[in-house]
Write a protein that holds these residues in place. Structure first.
Motif, PDB file in Angstrom:
ATOM      1  N   LEU A 131       0.653  -1.248   0.022  1.00 32.10           N
ATOM      2  CA  LEU A 131      -0.034   0.168   0.051  1.00 32.10           C
ATOM      3  C   LEU A 131       0.845   1.200   0.001  1.00 32.10           C
ATOM      4  N   GLY A 132       2.005   1.185   0.711  1.00 27.38           N
ATOM      5  CA  GLY A 132       2.960   2.309   0.830  1.00 27.38           C
ATOM      6  C   GLY A 132       3.304   2.531  -0.527  1.00 27.38           C
ATOM      7  N   ARG A 133       3.926   1.608  -1.411  1.00 29.45           N
ATOM      8  CA  ARG A 133       4.468   1.839  -2.757  1.00 29.45           C
ATOM      9  C   ARG A 133       3.108   2.185  -3.650  1.00 29.45           C
ATOM     10  N   ALA A 134       2.117   2.173  -3.355  1.00 31.23           N
ATOM     11  CA  ALA A 134       0.880   2.621  -4.234  1.00 31.23           C
ATOM     12  C   ALA A 134       0.722   3.839  -4.006  1.00 31.23           C
ATOM     13  N   GLY A 135       1.409   4.385  -2.899  1.00 30.21           N
ATOM     14  CA  GLY A 135       0.857   6.053  -2.553  1.00 30.21           C
ATOM     15  C   GLY A 135      -0.028   6.234  -1.412  1.00 30.21           C
ATOM     16  N   ILE A 136      -0.459   5.156  -0.747  1.00 31.36           N
ATOM     17  CA  ILE A 136      -1.666   5.088   0.012  1.00 31.36           C
ATOM     18  C   ILE A 136      -1.030   5.653   1.236  1.00 31.36           C
ATOM     19  N   ASP A 137      -1.497   6.887   1.540  1.00 33.87           N
ATOM     20  CA  ASP A 137      -1.244   7.646   2.958  1.00 33.87           C
ATOM     21  C   ASP A 137      -2.301   7.656   3.898  1.00 33.87           C
ATOM     22  N   ASN A 138      -3.447   7.206   3.733  1.00 35.88           N
ATOM     23  CA  ASN A 138      -4.577   7.131   4.700  1.00 35.88           C
ATOM     24  C   ASN A 138      -4.781   5.677   4.997  1.00 35.88           C
ATOM     25  N   LEU A 139      -4.077   5.169   5.922  1.00 35.20           N
ATOM     26  CA  LEU A 139      -4.246   3.774   6.190  1.00 35.20           C
ATOM     27  C   LEU A 139      -4.935   3.289   7.648  1.00 35.20           C
ATOM     28  N   VAL A 140      -5.888   2.367   7.565  1.00 33.05           N
ATOM     29  CA  VAL A 140      -6.811   1.772   8.741  1.00 33.05           C
ATOM     30  C   VAL A 140      -6.188   0.389   9.153  1.00 33.05           C
ATOM     31  N   VAL A 141      -6.120  -0.116  10.321  1.00 33.24           N
ATOM     32  CA  VAL A 141      -5.892  -1.327  10.475  1.00 33.24           C
ATOM     33  C   VAL A 141      -6.872  -1.920  11.628  1.00 33.24           C
ATOM     34  N   ASN A 142      -7.724  -3.029  11.329  1.00 31.71           N
ATOM     35  CA  ASN A 142      -8.688  -3.148  12.453  1.00 31.71           C
ATOM     36  C   ASN A 142      -7.783  -4.075  13.476  1.00 31.71           C
ATOM     37  N   THR A 143      -8.103  -4.403  14.635  1.00 33.67           N
ATOM     38  CA  THR A 143      -7.621  -5.180  15.679  1.00 33.67           C
ATOM     39  C   THR A 143      -8.774  -5.776  16.602  1.00 33.67           C
ATOM     40  N   HIS A 144      -8.355  -7.187  17.075  1.00 34.57           N
ATOM     41  CA  HIS A 144      -9.229  -7.578  18.100  1.00 34.57           C
ATOM     42  C   HIS A 144      -8.301  -8.409  19.142  1.00 34.57           C
ATOM     43  N   TRP A 145      -7.664  -9.441  18.605  1.00 35.64           N
ATOM     44  CA  TRP A 145      -6.840 -10.534  19.192  1.00 35.64           C
ATOM     45  C   TRP A 145      -5.491  -9.742  19.443  1.00 35.64           C
ATOM     46  N   LEU A 146      -4.993  -9.613  20.618  1.00 32.95           N
ATOM     47  CA  LEU A 146      -3.721  -9.004  21.115  1.00 32.95           C
ATOM     48  C   LEU A 146      -3.654  -7.716  20.446  1.00 32.95           C
ATOM     49  N   PRO A 147      -4.596  -6.845  20.751  1.00 30.86           N
ATOM     50  CA  PRO A 147      -4.475  -5.504  19.829  1.00 30.86           C
ATOM     51  C   PRO A 147      -3.171  -4.669  20.240  1.00 30.86           C
ATOM     52  N   ASP A 148      -2.639  -4.727  21.359  1.00 29.06           N
ATOM     53  CA  ASP A 148      -1.476  -4.118  21.870  1.00 29.06           C
ATOM     54  C   ASP A 148      -0.335  -4.419  21.289  1.00 29.06           C
ATOM     55  N   ALA A 149      -0.329  -5.503  21.101  1.00 23.67           N
ATOM     56  CA  ALA A 149       0.990  -5.955  20.163  1.00 23.67           C
ATOM     57  C   ALA A 149       1.103  -5.266  18.531  1.00 23.67           C
ATOM     58  N   ILE A 150      -0.063  -5.443  18.028  1.00 27.47           N
ATOM     59  CA  ILE A 150      -0.272  -4.582  16.891  1.00 27.47           C
ATOM     60  C   ILE A 150      -0.147  -3.136  16.914  1.00 27.47           C
ATOM     61  N   LYS A 151      -0.692  -2.575  17.743  1.00 29.68           N
ATOM     62  CA  LYS A 151      -0.460  -1.115  18.151  1.00 29.68           C
ATOM     63  C   LYS A 151       0.933  -0.543  18.171  1.00 29.68           C
ATOM     64  N   GLU A 152       1.692  -1.473  19.182  1.00 36.15           N
ATOM     65  CA  GLU A 152       3.072  -1.232  19.393  1.00 36.15           C
ATOM     66  C   GLU A 152       4.003  -1.330  18.269  1.00 36.15           C
ATOM     67  N   HIS A 153       3.699  -2.540  17.330  1.00 36.54           N
ATOM     68  CA  HIS A 153       4.317  -2.937  16.147  1.00 36.54           C
ATOM     69  C   HIS A 153       4.321  -1.661  15.148  1.00 36.54           C
ATOM     70  N   LEU A 154       2.859  -1.230  15.175  1.00 38.78           N
ATOM     71  CA  LEU A 154       2.765  -0.060  14.024  1.00 38.78           C
ATOM     72  C   LEU A 154       3.164   1.085  14.382  1.00 38.78           C
ATOM     73  N   ALA A 155       3.622   1.450  15.644  1.00 40.08           N
ATOM     74  CA  ALA A 155       4.311   2.718  16.359  1.00 40.08           C
ATOM     75  C   ALA A 155       5.121   3.242  15.262  1.00 40.08           C
ATOM     76  N   GLY A 156       6.141   2.537  14.709  1.00 38.73           N
ATOM     77  CA  GLY A 156       7.190   2.833  14.035  1.00 38.73           C
ATOM     78  C   GLY A 156       7.054   2.981  12.481  1.00 38.73           C
ATOM     79  N   ARG A 157       5.652   2.976  11.906  1.00 41.70           N
ATOM     80  CA  ARG A 157       5.145   2.974  10.625  1.00 41.70           C
ATOM     81  C   ARG A 157       4.745   4.389  10.193  1.00 41.70           C
ATOM     82  N   GLY A 158       4.681   5.299  11.209  1.00 41.11           N
ATOM     83  CA  GLY A 158       3.990   6.715  10.732  1.00 41.11           C
ATOM     84  C   GLY A 158       2.544   6.402  11.261  1.00 41.11           C
ATOM     85  N   GLU A 159       1.641   7.508  10.718  1.00 44.91           N
ATOM     86  CA  GLU A 159       0.344   7.496  11.076  1.00 44.91           C
ATOM     87  C   GLU A 159      -0.437   6.283  10.697  1.00 44.91           C
ATOM     88  N   VAL A 160      -0.804   5.239  11.318  1.00 41.88           N
ATOM     89  CA  VAL A 160      -1.913   4.385  10.996  1.00 41.88           C
ATOM     90  C   VAL A 160      -3.119   4.333  11.950  1.00 41.88           C
TER      91      VAL A 160
END
Length: 234
Positions: A43-72
């Motif tokens: 998606l980044g290579r396609a120039g998409i800069d408005n990104l949404v990721v949904n979470t349910h299982w172990l959401p804190d792990a995903i949130k922490e992982h995405l913290a280094g990827r800019g605004e998601v």
């Protein structure tokens, strides 16, 4: 130009246990890169800069992982809403125009032209409510099903129905328009409900992927997919 996208990352990953008891399936590393990062990279290579990721299982792990990827932006589901309900909940974050949706539990690699670019080029707003990227069953790695669709001459789709098999499977990558969700059920539901509505109106279209596609369904499948990916990415 498509500017918004959602990555579906809320699943439980039951078949990937015991790995997913402590690691959400989207964060399982395959050939040195998590499946979630691989989807976001496309998606980044396609120039998409408005990104949404949904979470349910172990959401804190995903949130922490995405913290280094800019605004998601995250769309958390206290109760798992399945594919349709998950996208419907996130619609306020996805704008009013067509948007990409990608599963985070599959891996795809591009052919000569990136798949997302091909999808965007093929989108015809007047004719489509959904455009699915389809993978030929015969080249799908890690898939043991009977296929999902036949494709017509005008690129509209037909379900496998009563046929023994169909040549194409849904890859987990697509463009959806918000109008697809008009009158959608409340709460938990599958996108298949909306696909069938669009299909009945001749507004469910498909595009056949010309790259490779991998499904990592179990821990035992990991070594084979990793070996194939490493060979492809050399």
């Amino acid at each position: 130009m498509i500017t918004h996208a959602m990555v579906l990352a809320a699943g439980l990953g039951l078949r990937m246990r015991p790995i997913t008891l402590t690691t959400p399936k989207p964060l399982v590393s395959v050939a040195g890169r998590t499946m979630l990062d691989r989807a976001l990279d496309h998606l980044g290579r396609a120039g998409i800069d408005n990104l949404v990721v949904n979470t349910h299982w172990l959401p804190d792990a995903i949130k922490e992982h995405l913290a280094g990827r800019g605004e998601v932006r995250l769309s958390h589901e206290d109760v798992l809403l399945e594919t349709g309900g998950g996208v419907a909940k996130a619609l306020p974050l996805l704008g009013h125009a067509p948007f990409f949706v990608a599963n985070s539990d599959i891996i795809w690699t591009d052919g000569a032209t990136p798949a997302l670019e091909r999808l965007a080029h093929a989108w015809v707003d007047a004719d489509m409510d959904a455009l699915l990227l389809l993978q030929p069953v015969k080249t799908a790695v890690g898939y043991d099903g009977k296929g999902d669709f036949f494709i017509n001459a005008n690129d509209t789709l037909r379900r496998r129905g009563e046929a023994d098999s169909a040549p194409l499977l849904f890859s987990g990558v697509q463009i959806l328009h918000p109008r697809l969700f008009e009158g959608a059920p409340e709460g938990k539901f599958s996108l298949n409900v909306l696909y069938d509505r669009a299909l009945a109106k001749g507004r469910l279209h498909g595009l056949v992927h010309d790259g490779n596609w991998y499904h990592v369904g179990t821990p035992e499948a990991l070594p084979r997919v990793e070996a194939l990916l490493r060979a492809e990415e050399r």
